[in-house]
Write a protein that holds these residues in place. Structure first.
Motif, PDB file in Angstrom:
ATOM      1  N   LEU A 177      68.595  75.302  14.829  1.00 25.32           N
ATOM      2  CA  LEU A 177      69.396  74.803  13.710  1.00 25.32           C
ATOM      3  C   LEU A 177      70.393  75.860  13.242  1.00 25.32           C
ATOM      4  O   LEU A 177      71.519  75.532  12.857  1.00 25.32           O
ATOM      5  N   VAL A 178      69.963  77.126  13.276  1.00 29.69           N
ATOM      6  CA  VAL A 178      70.874  78.219  12.903  1.00 29.69           C
ATOM      7  C   VAL A 178      72.039  78.273  13.883  1.00 29.69           C
ATOM      8  O   VAL A 178      73.216  78.368  13.492  1.00 29.69           O
ATOM      9  N   LEU A 179      71.743  78.240  15.171  1.00 28.28           N
ATOM     10  CA  LEU A 179      72.782  78.317  16.194  1.00 28.28           C
ATOM     11  C   LEU A 179      73.726  77.117  16.131  1.00 28.28           C
ATOM     12  O   LEU A 179      74.909  77.222  16.467  1.00 28.28           O
ATOM     13  N   ALA A 236      70.710  81.809   8.773  1.00 27.03           N
ATOM     14  CA  ALA A 236      69.828  82.813   9.365  1.00 27.03           C
ATOM     15  C   ALA A 236      69.256  83.679   8.243  1.00 27.03           C
ATOM     16  O   ALA A 236      69.984  84.098   7.349  1.00 27.03           O
ATOM     17  N   THR A 237      67.951  83.937   8.287  1.00 25.49           N
ATOM     18  CA  THR A 237      67.308  84.738   7.247  1.00 25.49           C
ATOM     19  C   THR A 237      66.360  85.762   7.879  1.00 25.49           C
ATOM     20  O   THR A 237      65.899  85.578   9.014  1.00 25.49           O
ATOM     21  N   PRO A 238      66.049  86.843   7.150  1.00 27.64           N
ATOM     22  CA  PRO A 238      65.080  87.823   7.665  1.00 27.64           C
ATOM     23  C   PRO A 238      63.707  87.211   7.915  1.00 27.64           C
ATOM     24  O   PRO A 238      62.956  87.686   8.765  1.00 27.64           O
ATOM     25  N   VAL A 239      63.376  86.150   7.156  1.00 24.05           N
ATOM     26  CA  VAL A 239      62.078  85.498   7.335  1.00 24.05           C
ATOM     27  C   VAL A 239      61.929  84.969   8.757  1.00 24.05           C
ATOM     28  O   VAL A 239      60.849  85.022   9.351  1.00 24.05           O
ATOM     29  N   LEU A 240      63.019  84.453   9.319  1.00 19.75           N
ATOM     30  CA  LEU A 240      62.986  83.910  10.675  1.00 19.75           C
ATOM     31  C   LEU A 240      62.585  84.996  11.672  1.00 19.75           C
ATOM     32  O   LEU A 240      61.748  84.766  12.555  1.00 19.75           O
ATOM     33  N   LEU A 241      63.164  86.190  11.525  1.00 17.81           N
ATOM     34  CA  LEU A 241      62.845  87.296  12.420  1.00 17.81           C
ATOM     35  C   LEU A 241      61.388  87.721  12.276  1.00 17.81           C
ATOM     36  O   LEU A 241      60.683  87.942  13.272  1.00 17.81           O
ATOM     37  N   GLY A 242      60.915  87.798  11.036  1.00 23.11           N
ATOM     38  CA  GLY A 242      59.524  88.184  10.806  1.00 23.11           C
ATOM     39  C   GLY A 242      58.548  87.172  11.371  1.00 23.11           C
ATOM     40  O   GLY A 242      57.535  87.535  11.987  1.00 23.11           O
ATOM     41  N   ALA A 243      58.859  85.887  11.174  1.00 19.27           N
ATOM     42  CA  ALA A 243      57.989  84.832  11.699  1.00 19.27           C
ATOM     43  C   ALA A 243      57.953  84.869  13.220  1.00 19.27           C
ATOM     44  O   ALA A 243      56.896  84.728  13.839  1.00 19.27           O
ATOM     45  N   ALA A 244      59.103  85.063  13.830  1.00 22.30           N
ATOM     46  CA  ALA A 244      59.172  85.128  15.289  1.00 22.30           C
ATOM     47  C   ALA A 244      58.360  86.306  15.822  1.00 22.30           C
ATOM     48  O   ALA A 244      57.651  86.188  16.836  1.00 22.30           O
TER      49      ALA A 244
END
Length: 281
Positions: A252-254, A260-268
Protein backbone atom coordinates in the motif's frame (compact mmCIF):
# COMPACT_ATOMS: atom_id res chain seq x y z
CA UNK A 1 6.67 -33.76 -3.66
CA UNK A 2 9.39 -32.87 -1.15
CA UNK A 3 8.59 -31.01 2.07
CA UNK A 4 10.83 -28.11 1.00
CA UNK A 5 9.06 -27.65 -2.33
CA UNK A 6 5.64 -27.86 -0.68
CA UNK A 7 6.71 -25.28 1.91
CA UNK A 8 7.94 -22.93 -0.82
CA UNK A 9 4.63 -23.32 -2.68
CA UNK A 10 2.71 -22.67 0.52
CA UNK A 11 4.72 -19.50 1.14
CA UNK A 12 3.47 -18.16 -2.21
CA UNK A 13 0.06 -17.88 -0.54
CA UNK A 14 1.55 -15.44 1.99
CA UNK A 15 2.90 -13.28 -0.85
CA UNK A 16 -0.48 -13.34 -2.60
CA UNK A 17 -2.34 -12.44 0.60
CA UNK A 18 -0.05 -9.39 0.85
CA UNK A 19 -1.89 -8.09 -2.23
CA UNK A 20 -5.33 -8.58 -0.70
CA UNK A 21 -5.67 -5.09 0.78
CA UNK A 22 -4.43 -3.39 -2.39
CA UNK A 23 -6.80 -5.20 -4.76
CA UNK A 24 -9.70 -4.84 -2.33
CA UNK A 25 -9.08 -1.10 -2.06
CA UNK A 26 -8.84 -0.67 -5.84
CA UNK A 27 -11.95 -2.76 -6.53
CA UNK A 28 -14.19 0.16 -5.68
CA UNK A 29 -15.71 -0.59 -2.28
CA UNK A 30 -18.02 -3.48 -3.16
CA UNK A 31 -20.05 -4.99 -0.29
CA UNK A 32 -18.00 -7.73 1.42
CA UNK A 33 -20.17 -10.73 0.56
CA UNK A 34 -20.66 -9.60 -3.04
CA UNK A 35 -16.88 -9.19 -3.31
CA UNK A 36 -16.41 -12.66 -1.83
CA UNK A 37 -18.96 -14.28 -4.14
CA UNK A 38 -17.24 -12.90 -7.26
CA UNK A 39 -13.76 -13.67 -5.95
CA UNK A 40 -14.63 -17.23 -4.94
CA UNK A 41 -16.23 -17.82 -8.35
CA UNK A 42 -13.04 -16.67 -10.06
CA UNK A 43 -11.00 -18.84 -7.71
CA UNK A 44 -13.13 -21.83 -8.63
CA UNK A 45 -12.69 -21.08 -12.34
CA UNK A 46 -8.90 -21.42 -11.99
CA UNK A 47 -9.16 -25.10 -11.16
CA UNK A 48 -12.36 -25.99 -13.00
CA UNK A 49 -10.72 -27.70 -16.02
CA UNK A 50 -8.53 -29.87 -13.77
CA UNK A 51 -11.46 -30.51 -11.45
CA UNK A 52 -13.49 -31.89 -14.35
CA UNK A 53 -10.61 -34.12 -15.48
CA UNK A 54 -10.02 -35.46 -11.96
CA UNK A 55 -13.65 -35.68 -10.87
CA UNK A 56 -13.40 -39.47 -10.52
CA UNK A 57 -10.86 -38.99 -7.70
CA UNK A 58 -13.33 -36.85 -5.77
CA UNK A 59 -16.27 -39.26 -5.91
CA UNK A 60 -17.26 -40.83 -2.63
CA UNK A 61 -15.38 -38.41 -0.41
CA UNK A 62 -16.80 -38.39 3.13
CA UNK A 63 -18.93 -35.46 4.26
CA UNK A 64 -16.26 -34.37 6.75
CA UNK A 65 -13.93 -33.46 3.88
CA UNK A 66 -16.50 -31.08 2.39
CA UNK A 67 -17.41 -29.62 5.77
CA UNK A 68 -13.73 -29.01 6.48
CA UNK A 69 -13.01 -27.25 3.18
CA UNK A 70 -16.15 -25.17 2.81
CA UNK A 71 -16.29 -24.46 6.54
CA UNK A 72 -12.69 -23.28 6.48
CA UNK A 73 -12.85 -21.06 3.41
CA UNK A 74 -16.37 -19.65 3.69
CA UNK A 75 -16.57 -19.84 7.49
CA UNK A 76 -13.43 -17.76 7.95
CA UNK A 77 -14.64 -14.98 5.65
CA UNK A 78 -18.16 -14.99 7.10
CA UNK A 79 -16.93 -14.43 10.66
CA UNK A 80 -14.21 -12.02 9.53
CA UNK A 81 -16.79 -9.71 7.97
CA UNK A 82 -18.96 -10.11 11.07
CA UNK A 83 -15.99 -9.10 13.21
CA UNK A 84 -15.25 -5.99 11.14
CA UNK A 85 -18.93 -4.97 11.32
CA UNK A 86 -19.02 -5.22 15.12
CA UNK A 87 -15.57 -4.09 16.30
CA UNK A 88 -12.85 -1.61 15.27
CA UNK A 89 -10.92 -2.93 12.28
CA UNK A 90 -7.46 -2.85 13.92
CA UNK A 91 -8.50 -4.72 17.03
CA UNK A 92 -10.63 -7.25 15.13
CA UNK A 93 -7.82 -7.89 12.65
CA UNK A 94 -5.30 -8.47 15.42
CA UNK A 95 -7.53 -11.04 17.15
CA UNK A 96 -8.26 -12.75 13.82
CA UNK A 97 -4.54 -12.83 13.10
CA UNK A 98 -3.97 -15.23 15.96
CA UNK A 99 -4.46 -18.01 13.40
CA UNK A 100 -0.77 -18.41 12.49
CA UNK A 101 0.06 -18.81 16.19
CA UNK A 102 -2.74 -21.37 16.56
CA UNK A 103 -1.39 -23.27 13.56
CA UNK A 104 1.95 -23.61 15.30
CA UNK A 105 0.22 -24.78 18.50
CA UNK A 106 -2.25 -27.17 16.86
CA UNK A 107 0.44 -28.73 14.68
CA UNK A 108 1.68 -30.55 17.78
CA UNK A 109 -1.47 -32.70 17.55
CA UNK A 110 -0.51 -34.04 14.11
CA UNK A 111 1.05 -37.50 13.75
CA UNK A 112 4.78 -37.26 13.14
CA UNK A 113 4.99 -33.57 14.04
CA UNK A 114 6.92 -32.23 17.01
CA UNK A 115 6.42 -28.74 18.40
CA UNK A 116 9.78 -27.34 19.46
CA UNK A 117 10.41 -24.38 21.74
CA UNK A 118 11.88 -22.47 18.80
CA UNK A 119 8.61 -22.77 16.89
CA UNK A 120 6.68 -21.21 19.78
CA UNK A 121 9.25 -18.48 20.43
CA UNK A 122 9.40 -17.61 16.73
CA UNK A 123 5.61 -17.50 16.46
CA UNK A 124 5.30 -15.22 19.51
CA UNK A 125 8.00 -12.86 18.21
CA UNK A 126 6.30 -12.70 14.82
CA UNK A 127 2.93 -12.09 16.47
CA UNK A 128 4.51 -9.18 18.33
CA UNK A 129 5.54 -7.70 14.98
CA UNK A 130 2.05 -8.10 13.57
CA UNK A 131 0.54 -6.62 16.74
CA UNK A 132 2.87 -3.61 16.51
CA UNK A 133 1.68 -2.93 12.97
CA UNK A 134 -2.05 -3.67 13.29
CA UNK A 135 -2.61 -1.98 16.66
CA UNK A 136 -0.37 1.05 16.07
CA UNK A 137 -3.32 3.45 16.40
CA UNK A 138 -4.37 2.17 19.81
CA UNK A 139 -6.48 -0.67 21.15
CA UNK A 140 -10.09 -0.26 22.24
CA UNK A 141 -11.68 -3.27 23.98
CA UNK A 142 -14.98 -1.64 24.99
CA UNK A 143 -17.73 -4.14 25.97
CA UNK A 144 -19.92 -3.24 23.00
CA UNK A 145 -17.29 -4.76 20.72
CA UNK A 146 -17.25 -8.22 22.28
CA UNK A 147 -19.47 -9.67 19.54
CA UNK A 148 -16.90 -8.54 17.00
CA UNK A 149 -14.02 -9.88 19.08
CA UNK A 150 -15.81 -13.21 19.46
CA UNK A 151 -16.29 -13.44 15.70
CA UNK A 152 -12.63 -12.55 15.16
CA UNK A 153 -11.56 -15.29 17.57
CA UNK A 154 -13.70 -17.76 15.62
CA UNK A 155 -11.88 -16.62 12.47
CA UNK A 156 -8.57 -17.54 14.01
CA UNK A 157 -9.82 -20.91 15.22
CA UNK A 158 -11.55 -21.77 11.94
CA UNK A 159 -8.61 -20.99 9.62
CA UNK A 160 -5.99 -22.57 11.87
CA UNK A 161 -8.21 -25.62 12.39
CA UNK A 162 -8.82 -25.92 8.66
CA UNK A 163 -5.13 -25.58 7.86
CA UNK A 164 -3.96 -28.15 10.39
CA UNK A 165 -6.82 -30.61 9.79
CA UNK A 166 -6.05 -30.53 6.05
CA UNK A 167 -2.98 -32.63 6.88
CA UNK A 168 -5.37 -35.41 7.99
CA UNK A 169 -6.95 -35.47 4.52
CA UNK A 170 -3.65 -35.17 2.69
CA UNK A 171 -4.64 -37.88 0.20
CA UNK A 172 -7.38 -35.63 -1.19
CA UNK A 173 -5.99 -33.80 -4.28
CA UNK A 174 -5.58 -30.05 -3.90
CA UNK A 175 -7.76 -29.46 -6.94
CA UNK A 176 -10.71 -29.95 -4.58
CA UNK A 177 -10.11 -26.30 -3.67
CA UNK A 178 -12.00 -25.43 -6.89
CA UNK A 179 -15.09 -27.19 -5.53
CA UNK A 180 -14.67 -25.56 -2.11
CA UNK A 181 -14.52 -22.14 -3.79
CA UNK A 182 -17.56 -22.84 -5.96
CA UNK A 183 -19.70 -23.82 -2.96
CA UNK A 184 -18.35 -20.86 -0.97
CA UNK A 185 -19.27 -18.54 -3.87
CA UNK A 186 -22.88 -19.74 -3.70
CA UNK A 187 -23.00 -19.26 0.08
CA UNK A 188 -21.49 -15.78 -0.24
CA UNK A 189 -24.02 -14.91 -2.96
CA UNK A 190 -26.87 -16.00 -0.69
CA UNK A 191 -25.43 -13.88 2.16
CA UNK A 192 -25.12 -10.93 -0.20
CA UNK A 193 -28.72 -11.20 -1.38
CA UNK A 194 -29.93 -11.44 2.21
CA UNK A 195 -27.98 -8.59 3.78
CA UNK A 196 -26.42 -6.31 1.16
CA UNK A 197 -27.24 -3.98 -1.72
CA UNK A 198 -25.51 -4.78 -4.99
CA UNK A 199 -22.84 -2.33 -6.12
CA UNK A 200 -20.80 -2.76 -9.32
CA UNK A 201 -17.31 -1.40 -10.09
CA UNK A 202 -17.45 1.90 -11.95
CA UNK A 203 -14.04 1.96 -13.64
CA UNK A 204 -11.83 -0.35 -15.70
CA UNK A 205 -9.23 -0.22 -12.92
CA UNK A 206 -11.80 -1.47 -10.41
CA UNK A 207 -12.81 -4.36 -12.69
CA UNK A 208 -9.16 -5.35 -13.22
CA UNK A 209 -8.51 -5.20 -9.47
CA UNK A 210 -11.54 -7.42 -8.87
CA UNK A 211 -10.26 -9.91 -11.46
CA UNK A 212 -6.78 -9.91 -9.89
CA UNK A 213 -8.30 -10.39 -6.43
CA UNK A 214 -10.21 -13.47 -7.51
CA UNK A 215 -7.32 -15.01 -9.42
CA UNK A 216 -4.64 -14.30 -6.81
CA UNK A 217 -5.31 -13.72 -3.08
CA UNK A 218 -8.74 -15.40 -3.15
CA UNK A 219 -7.88 -17.93 -5.83
CA UNK A 220 -4.41 -19.31 -6.44
CA UNK A 221 -3.46 -18.63 -2.82
CA UNK A 222 -5.90 -21.29 -1.56
CA UNK A 223 -4.47 -23.94 -3.91
CA UNK A 224 -0.82 -23.41 -2.96
CA UNK A 225 -1.69 -23.06 0.74
CA UNK A 226 -3.43 -26.43 0.58
CA UNK A 227 -0.30 -28.01 -0.87
CA UNK A 228 1.88 -26.34 1.76
CA UNK A 229 -0.12 -27.36 4.84
CA UNK A 230 -0.61 -30.92 3.57
CA UNK A 231 2.96 -31.69 2.55
CA UNK A 232 5.23 -28.90 3.83
CA UNK A 233 6.63 -27.58 7.12
CA UNK A 234 3.41 -26.40 8.69
CA UNK A 235 5.04 -24.74 11.71
CA UNK A 236 7.30 -22.62 9.50
CA UNK A 237 4.37 -21.69 7.25
CA UNK A 238 2.45 -20.55 10.32
CA UNK A 239 5.26 -18.20 11.33
CA UNK A 240 5.84 -16.97 7.76
CA UNK A 241 2.14 -16.06 7.56
CA UNK A 242 2.83 -13.14 9.88
CA UNK A 243 4.71 -11.48 7.02
CA UNK A 244 1.40 -10.94 5.20
CA UNK A 245 0.21 -7.83 7.13
CA UNK A 246 3.65 -6.20 6.89
CA UNK A 247 4.01 -6.94 3.18
CA UNK A 248 0.42 -5.80 2.66
CA UNK A 249 1.16 -2.45 4.29
CA UNK A 250 4.39 -2.14 2.30
CA UNK A 251 2.48 -2.74 -0.95
CA UNK A 252 0.00 0.00 0.00
CA UNK A 253 2.92 2.33 0.73
CA UNK A 254 4.52 1.60 -2.65
CA UNK A 255 1.15 2.16 -4.33
CA UNK A 256 0.82 5.55 -2.62
CA UNK A 257 -2.24 4.46 -0.63
CA UNK A 258 -0.62 4.49 2.83
CA UNK A 259 2.23 6.42 4.50
CA UNK A 260 5.58 4.85 5.35
CA UNK A 261 6.24 4.80 9.10
CA UNK A 262 9.00 3.56 11.44
CA UNK A 263 6.47 1.09 12.86
CA UNK A 264 6.46 -0.76 9.53
CA UNK A 265 10.24 -1.27 9.71
CA UNK A 266 10.08 -2.46 13.31
CA UNK A 267 7.25 -4.87 12.59
CA UNK A 268 9.08 -6.28 9.58
CA UNK A 269 12.23 -6.79 11.64
CA UNK A 270 10.36 -8.66 14.38
CA UNK A 271 8.55 -10.91 11.91
CA UNK A 272 11.76 -11.67 10.03
CA UNK A 273 13.53 -12.50 13.28
CA UNK A 274 10.62 -14.70 14.42
CA UNK A 275 10.69 -16.59 11.12
CA UNK A 276 14.45 -17.10 11.50
CA UNK A 277 14.03 -18.50 15.00
CA UNK A 278 11.29 -20.87 13.82
CA UNK A 279 13.29 -21.96 10.79
CA UNK A 280 16.32 -22.82 12.94
CA UNK A 281 14.04 -24.93 15.16
Amino acid sequence: MSSLRATLLGSIAVLLWALLALFTTLSGGLPPFQLSAISFALGAAIGLPSLIRQRARLKGLPLRVWLLGVGGIFGYHFFYFTALANAPAAEASLVAYLWPLFIVLFSALLPGEKLRAGHMVGALIAFGGAAMLIARTGFDIAPEYWLGFGAAALCALIWSGYSVASRAVGAVPSIIIAAYCAISALLALASHLLWETTVWPQTTQAWLALLALGLGPVGLAFYVWDIGVKRGNIQLLGVLAYAAPVLSTLVLVLAGLAPATPVLLGAAALIAFGALVAARA
